[in-house]
Write an enzyme that holds these catalytic residues in place. Sequence first.
Site, mmCIF file in Angstrom:
data_model
loop_
_atom_site.group_PDB
_atom_site.id
_atom_site.type_symbol
_atom_site.label_atom_id
_atom_site.label_comp_id
_atom_site.label_asym_id
_atom_site.label_seq_id
_atom_site.Cartn_x
_atom_site.Cartn_y
_atom_site.Cartn_z
ATOM 1 N N ARG A 150 0.786 -1.089 0.061
ATOM 2 C CA ARG A 150 0.209 0.019 -0.129
ATOM 3 C C ARG A 150 0.941 1.289 0.010
ATOM 4 O O ARG A 150 0.390 2.281 -0.265
ATOM 5 C CB ARG A 150 -0.924 -0.131 1.239
ATOM 6 C CG ARG A 150 -2.209 -0.943 1.169
ATOM 7 C CD ARG A 150 -3.030 -0.491 2.068
ATOM 8 N NE ARG A 150 -4.461 -1.291 2.112
ATOM 9 C CZ ARG A 150 -4.510 -2.202 2.900
ATOM 10 N NH1 ARG A 150 -3.838 -2.361 3.922
ATOM 11 N NH2 ARG A 150 -5.557 -3.126 2.903
ATOM 12 N N VAL B 210 -9.513 1.021 -5.206
ATOM 13 C CA VAL B 210 -8.622 -0.191 -4.960
ATOM 14 C C VAL B 210 -7.687 -0.419 -3.809
ATOM 15 O O VAL B 210 -7.377 0.607 -3.184
ATOM 16 C CB VAL B 210 -7.841 -0.729 -6.459
ATOM 17 C CG1 VAL B 210 -9.042 -0.352 -7.416
ATOM 18 C CG2 VAL B 210 -6.834 0.375 -6.638
ATOM 19 N N GLU B 211 -7.280 -1.562 -3.389
ATOM 20 C CA GLU B 211 -6.386 -1.977 -2.333
ATOM 21 C C GLU B 211 -6.833 -1.426 -1.084
ATOM 22 O O GLU B 211 -6.171 -0.704 -0.047
ATOM 23 C CB GLU B 211 -4.981 -1.198 -2.583
ATOM 24 C CG GLU B 211 -4.220 -2.174 -3.522
ATOM 25 C CD GLU B 211 -2.520 -1.696 -3.482
ATOM 26 O OE1 GLU B 211 -2.247 -1.015 -2.606
ATOM 27 O OE2 GLU B 211 -2.105 -2.193 -4.590
ATOM 28 N N GLY B 212 -8.300 -1.477 -1.078
ATOM 29 C CA GLY B 212 -8.862 -1.011 0.262
ATOM 30 C C GLY B 212 -9.594 0.272 0.054
ATOM 31 O O GLY B 212 -8.780 1.288 -0.017
#
Length: 817
Positions: free
Chosen positions: A390, A512-514
């Site tokens: 992240r 995306v990615e949370g």
Amino acid sequence: MAHFTILAHGGSGMLACGWIVALIVLFGLAYAGRGWLAWVSALAVLFLTWYLSGIDSPQLFTPLLLACVLLAAVTGIVPLRRALFARSLLPLLGKVLPKLGNTERIALEAGTVWWDAQIFSGAPDWKYLADFRCKPLSEKEQAFMDGPVTQLCDMIDDWQIQQERDLPPEVWDFLKRERFFGMVIPEAFGGLGFSEIGHSRVVTRIASRSIAAAVTVMVPNSLGPGELLVHYGTEEQKQRYLSRLADGRDIPCFALTGPEAGSDAAATQSSGIVERGTWNGEPVLGLRLNWNKRYITLAPVATLIGLAFQLKDPDRLLGDTVDRGITCALIPRDLPGIDIGRHHDPMGVPFHNGPILGKDVFVPLDAIIGGVEQIGLGWRMLMESLAAGRSISLPALAVGAAQMSTRICGAYATVREQFDTPIGRFEGIEEPLARIAGLTYLMTAARTLTCAALDVGEKPAVLGSIVKAYLTDAMREVVSDAMDIRAGAAIQRGPRNALSRMWMSVPIGITVEGANILTRSMIVYGQGAIRCHPWVPKLIAAIDARDLPSLDRGTFGYINFFFTRGVRAFLLGLTGSRLARIPVDTELKRYYQQLTRLSCAFAFVSDVCMATLGGSLKRHEKISGRLADALAWQYLAAATLKRYHDEAKFASNYDLARWGVASALYQTQEALRSVLDNLRGPLAMIARCLAFPLGAHFRPPSDLLGQRAARAILEDRDARINLTQDIHVPGPNDPGLGQLEAALAKAVLAIPVETKLRDAVRAGRLERAPKDRLDELGLAAGVITQAEYEALAAAQAARDAVVQVDAFDAETYRQLR
């Protein structure tokens, strides 16, 4: 005691002085970080005051002194304290502190804590941050940036990619040949073995040219088979796959998200059953897999699928346990039962993304990443990888978009004129320009510092979530401001308009990615409070282990921390932060002091929330989201100060750093005030007085500071280049930034000539006239030379060219995508 009386009528005054001295001692020791010692010292001063005053008032002093003695004894004498409180604290704290499920515990244990713990301490170690070295690019990484990355950017035509819905074959071939997909793979396995800052800067530069190309490059280097194999794969798996991933013979994707498991990825219904089957004609023990995944980037073109699933062993072929937990495996694309190749269309941005379905897909046990020893450890793998991942890909993309917006708007606001004046001179334009410049400075600082932490071995899970969420949110603000400044030209799609394609990509980075809503309201503070607090992790561990001595130390350590941070916040607030000692020699010392004060207030308010709401705090997502804001903006401010400390001291850098830190201080203050405004009870009332004893005095950057920040990208060439040093600047024939840069160069050359004409009008040597007519009058009157006249004409022609927008004939328009 009468013979010790000092002045017959001065006893009460002496007593009042004693009380004042006692309180000073109490508060002073509390500020210095002492706990029960403060009470004991204050008690000693009270005894001395009473003795010297000569006043015999047992009805007043005896209960007070007994209470002080009792309090000092039960808090300061460890055996007595443990005997009285330890066992009763266990059930009490068990109700107050949050209860963690297994998946939550794994997520919390993934990665490390770093500067986030300094913020929670309430007393950041600024000397450590100042001395911390951010790793520069290596010679090999710089050569790659100057060579293959520049070549790639020159090859890319983002408008062509948009229309053809894919990278051209020659670009795909170049990416594979130059091992862009192997930046995180060690050189021993055929990869580039880049540092995290090297990896980040490559993605940033490509993103400034094409978001679709950047996503294509960043995904194989982010969470996926390559990274997981490097850290967890068996030697045989590394030898088999890593070189193929590095040179693009295999294109990877990782299938995690499904319709039933988006934000709660651990709830996946994808399953694997241990059973016997046939593989390459031989009977083997393996897995029968079924899954339904969506939003999987590179899935339509992937040859190797990383898969996360719940593993079960109903026949107990591997042992006595049936439910084996989340596991990760590598699945070749061409196996029977796999449905792959369809595309989603994420906001029209043409990178490959699509669903994958698997029905009764059989693979041998050696498909499990890390082998059978890693069965059930897939969630830990993913969380540890995300802790680092992240921090890199999406922040890098956000920085690329911000720097590109800065470069475009700085040039456009100088070149574009209205009312014979560059639009950047109008205050309505100057305001968003300041935000663009200031946020770009801050975003780049946060990206650099976070990557530097990764490069020394940290895996800052909380800070990674902060830079992912808050940098992509800042990207939205920066690109939105840039669109406003370009106005009509920003909404007309075509080769000339790079901003529109960036604007389409903004929701992708945020989602995306949370998703950022989830990251802000649940992850940043939810993980931060439990992982980074000096005492909460110790208390949770002591309760789980039923370790009474540790529980005692943790409880009274927590009480001491709570008390001292409250006093420190109050005293720092009363003195305008001037009590904070800053061991860094800098002209920005006041900002360090103010940030120290807010760190202390944050630590105190955070503990007030825990005490008031207890374990239910994680369900109060509005409160935890505001606490996340306070934590995040303090980190962004620290990164900004670090950047200014490390880089060359241009005047514009000073203004940009001040703009960034002033914004962060204000955002932190408002987040904490909003938390306190929404808490109820006497403790919350006390907290408001201690955290902000003189009220809220931080303000957003002033108009004057905003003007100076905007002028940095309008008038200071070095500042503009420094602020956008990571992006690709194309040649003058490029219809977007390239032509704009060429027009800017011509406009800058024409500025002295335009000034000469305006001076002549003011002096009465020339009559007022429209701009094009004034040039001719100036030449005829001898105010300017023929060469200067031609410079004006060239600048005007360049201006006219870059303010044009694309227009298409009817047939071409119908075919646009």
